[in-house]
Design an enzyme around this catalytic site. Sequence first.
Site, PDB file in Angstrom:
ATOM      1  N   ALA A 221      39.562  41.497  47.148  1.00 29.02           N
ATOM      2  CA  ALA A 221      39.528  41.345  45.692  1.00 29.02           C
ATOM      3  C   ALA A 221      40.611  42.219  45.092  1.00 29.02           C
ATOM      4  O   ALA A 221      40.933  43.287  45.628  1.00 29.02           O
ATOM      5  CB  ALA A 221      38.159  41.738  45.139  1.00 29.02           C
ATOM      6  N   ALA A 223      42.228  43.522  41.112  1.00 28.50           N
ATOM      7  CA  ALA A 223      42.052  43.558  39.662  1.00 28.50           C
ATOM      8  C   ALA A 223      43.172  44.382  39.048  1.00 28.50           C
ATOM      9  O   ALA A 223      44.089  44.833  39.749  1.00 28.50           O
ATOM     10  CB  ALA A 223      40.683  44.145  39.313  1.00 28.50           C
ATOM     11  N   SER A 224      43.117  44.586  37.735  1.00 22.65           N
ATOM     12  CA  SER A 224      44.215  45.253  37.044  1.00 22.65           C
ATOM     13  C   SER A 224      44.348  46.714  37.437  1.00 22.65           C
ATOM     14  O   SER A 224      45.443  47.273  37.408  1.00 22.65           O
ATOM     15  CB  SER A 224      44.024  45.148  35.531  1.00 22.65           C
ATOM     16  OG  SER A 224      42.814  45.764  35.154  1.00 22.65           O
ATOM     17  N   LEU A 225      43.246  47.357  37.816  1.00 21.73           N
ATOM     18  CA  LEU A 225      43.291  48.782  38.145  1.00 21.73           C
ATOM     19  C   LEU A 225      43.347  49.054  39.638  1.00 21.73           C
ATOM     20  O   LEU A 225      43.687  50.167  40.043  1.00 21.73           O
ATOM     21  CB  LEU A 225      42.081  49.504  37.542  1.00 21.73           C
ATOM     22  CG  LEU A 225      41.942  49.482  36.025  1.00 21.73           C
ATOM     23  CD1 LEU A 225      40.767  50.348  35.585  1.00 21.73           C
ATOM     24  CD2 LEU A 225      43.223  49.934  35.341  1.00 21.73           C
ATOM     25  N   GLY A 226      42.985  48.103  40.477  1.00 18.42           N
ATOM     26  CA  GLY A 226      42.973  48.369  41.916  1.00 18.42           C
ATOM     27  C   GLY A 226      42.582  47.146  42.715  1.00 18.42           C
ATOM     28  O   GLY A 226      42.404  46.049  42.173  1.00 18.42           O
ATOM     29  N   GLN A 227      42.444  47.342  44.026  1.00 19.30           N
ATOM     30  CA  GLN A 227      42.030  46.262  44.913  1.00 19.30           C
ATOM     31  C   GLN A 227      41.124  46.810  46.006  1.00 19.30           C
ATOM     32  O   GLN A 227      41.087  48.014  46.258  1.00 19.30           O
ATOM     33  CB  GLN A 227      43.245  45.552  45.505  1.00 19.30           C
ATOM     34  CG  GLN A 227      44.220  46.425  46.255  1.00 19.30           C
ATOM     35  CD  GLN A 227      45.566  45.728  46.448  1.00 19.30           C
ATOM     36  OE1 GLN A 227      46.084  45.061  45.551  1.00 19.30           O
ATOM     37  NE2 GLN A 227      46.147  45.889  47.631  1.00 19.30           N
ATOM     38  N   VAL A 228      40.378  45.886  46.648  1.00 21.37           N
ATOM     39  CA  VAL A 228      39.320  46.280  47.570  1.00 21.37           C
ATOM     40  C   VAL A 228      39.565  45.665  48.950  1.00 21.37           C
ATOM     41  O   VAL A 228      39.907  44.475  49.061  1.00 21.37           O
ATOM     42  CB  VAL A 228      37.939  45.837  47.038  1.00 21.37           C
ATOM     43  CG1 VAL A 228      36.841  46.193  48.035  1.00 21.37           C
ATOM     44  CG2 VAL A 228      37.656  46.485  45.686  1.00 21.37           C
ATOM     45  N   LYS A 243      38.159  50.939  48.009  1.00 21.46           N
ATOM     46  CA  LYS A 243      38.750  50.615  46.719  1.00 21.46           C
ATOM     47  C   LYS A 243      39.987  51.492  46.526  1.00 21.46           C
ATOM     48  O   LYS A 243      39.890  52.716  46.563  1.00 21.46           O
ATOM     49  CB  LYS A 243      37.725  50.869  45.609  1.00 21.46           C
ATOM     50  CG  LYS A 243      38.129  50.430  44.229  1.00 21.46           C
ATOM     51  CD  LYS A 243      36.955  50.644  43.271  1.00 21.46           C
ATOM     52  CE  LYS A 243      37.300  50.260  41.854  1.00 21.46           C
ATOM     53  NZ  LYS A 243      36.138  50.481  40.941  1.00 21.46           N
ATOM     54  N   ASP A 378      28.898  47.520  32.929  1.00 18.52           N
ATOM     55  CA  ASP A 378      29.567  46.235  33.140  1.00 18.52           C
ATOM     56  C   ASP A 378      28.844  45.426  34.222  1.00 18.52           C
ATOM     57  O   ASP A 378      29.416  45.108  35.263  1.00 18.52           O
ATOM     58  CB  ASP A 378      31.024  46.485  33.548  1.00 18.52           C
ATOM     59  CG  ASP A 378      31.857  45.211  33.537  1.00 18.52           C
ATOM     60  OD1 ASP A 378      31.452  44.250  32.867  1.00 18.52           O
ATOM     61  OD2 ASP A 378      32.914  45.182  34.202  1.00 18.52           O
TER      62      ASP A 378
END
Length: 648
Positions: A221, A223-228, A243, A378
Amino acid sequence: MTSCIFSVKFVNPGQKTNLQNPVQANGFFNARFKNLSVSKKKMHTSYNSLRSIQTTGALSTVPGSRDSLMADGLDQLEDDLGVCNPFQKYTPEAIRAKALRSPLDYVKLTLRVAKVSLELGTFFGSLAYDAVSNDDTPDQVKIRAAQLRGLLTRLGPSFIKAGQVLANRPDVMREDYMRELVVLQDDVPAFDNKEAYKRIEEVVGGPIDQVFSFITADPVAAASLGQVYRATLRESGEEVAIKVQRPGLEPVINQDLIMFRFLAFFVDDYARKNLGTSAQLVLDEFGQKLLEELDYQQEARNLKDFYRNFKDDPYVKIPMVYTQYSGSQVLVMEWINGVRCTDPQGIRDAGIDVEEFIRVGVMSGLRQLLEFGLFHGDPHPGNVFALQDGRIAYVDFGNVAELSSRNKQVLIDAVVHAVNEDYRGMADDFIGLGFLAPGTDVEPIVPALEAIWTDCRGQGMADFNFRTVTDKFNRLVYRYPIRIPERYALVIRSLLTQEGICMTLQPEFKFLEVAFPYIAKRLLTDEDPALRERLLQVLFNNKTFQWERLENLITLASETPSPGSKGLDLSDSVLDGAKLMLTDSYIRNSLLVALTQNDRIHVEEVTRLASLLQGSVRPEVVVESALQEGPKFARNFLLQWSERILSK
């Protein structure tokens, strides 16, 4: 620089020390302080709640100076929160110092401002053209809202996060734009794996294959702040999620926060007039949350807190965090094997009891809000999993919010006033919640609140849902100078998201049918004096005892027990009620009046209550407690009685 003043008592190895010094919030505490108790006004906390240290909100600035003006929003924000986060990284001064260290930084900031100004200028120019040409049809507004979403995506992580926040801020954004921003996704292309692996190796202190026997070649995955990444620990064979933060984020975000504060100066008068608050305050709320999400060590602390809160709950799964392999930009946590709530059909196909899973989810959400005061900010479907055994699991704890005791009490007041249909009280609660500035004339809002609540209740409580109320409330917020503090915006978002997940899994789901029994049970059985006081407010309306409300509360609390619950036990509540009746003359007289009001003895109501209480009160517990506490209670009663006699 913000300072928190409190007394500290170390409860470990034989040493007890009381300190009364201003302790700088930034960088003083770390995870080594395991069993730390902090007190102010007889409040005690462990490491689990260091985040909840009561703050004085004092700022070391000279009134009228530039630093004072820059700090005003942060000062008010801390005062509103009623807590001090000792790990707080956000202050305007700290951001400025980090982002503007050299002349080159000023050049970069100037170029960034120019780019953003061009993009935003073009967009607002199109809005001005629409206004001049009277082209404000729903179709045109929808086009502009979609353009805004695309614009925020192009401008990067800070603006994507700002858009996600605005999607839940009806006090700032009009409803048609909010609907478009709700679908704003922060999915972006993954950054280079070599860069991610290098960052992981820096944190774990060696080659990846020394710590992990397996790691996915690409992120699962992004996203704008990081990836996993998904990996397996070599030492234990446990599956973990890694992460990794996107490189180069913090400098860009710091520049954007400076730019936001600069822009806030120009819209401050408008914000004070239309929101009843400073634009800097809104910006400071956003800056705090954004930097918290950037700090993976803070997320690790959030994970630990949630893990402790739910460690004895057999129906909720919180992943373990591996701090020995984690840092400020890398977080290693337990891998969750489950079905995401984005796949409702997958949940059904897995043979999971959907109705029970929904009940578990609602209960866990209510416990976060009303019991722990620490909740997932969230809980969208991608962050919530259904496990094969029926448990609910949460991931992604970067966005976590807290309600102080004061916040919870004001929320409870608002619920009580809503139940009692006390619309003036509800309007006054808007000031207590921070929706309206102190001293605001609430009279114009009272009829609007009555219309909203009457309309929603007129549909019947069985059909009541948060989306309906929120839609109507959003229109109210846009008409009046109402500001919704970030923490309450997250509460609304959390409730709406959970309701949405439940209705996706079961379209006929009624949130309040599940929530009411839990709330009623807490009101009847909780030992918190504040909740007991609110219970009395519910039961007495205009000094008249509401028999039907008490019966409804007992009935609701008896229905649909929480997962794992042994049912309703009102034994302690009966004892507490007896004590209150004997020691509190007002309550005693009120109950006597209730038994004889309307010129008749209410035998029928008492009989119905006795019937409802069957099975909910254990006589042996009542008798045993009465025998044990009777002498002590009698002594206290006589002391109180003698004091009243002597004082006359």
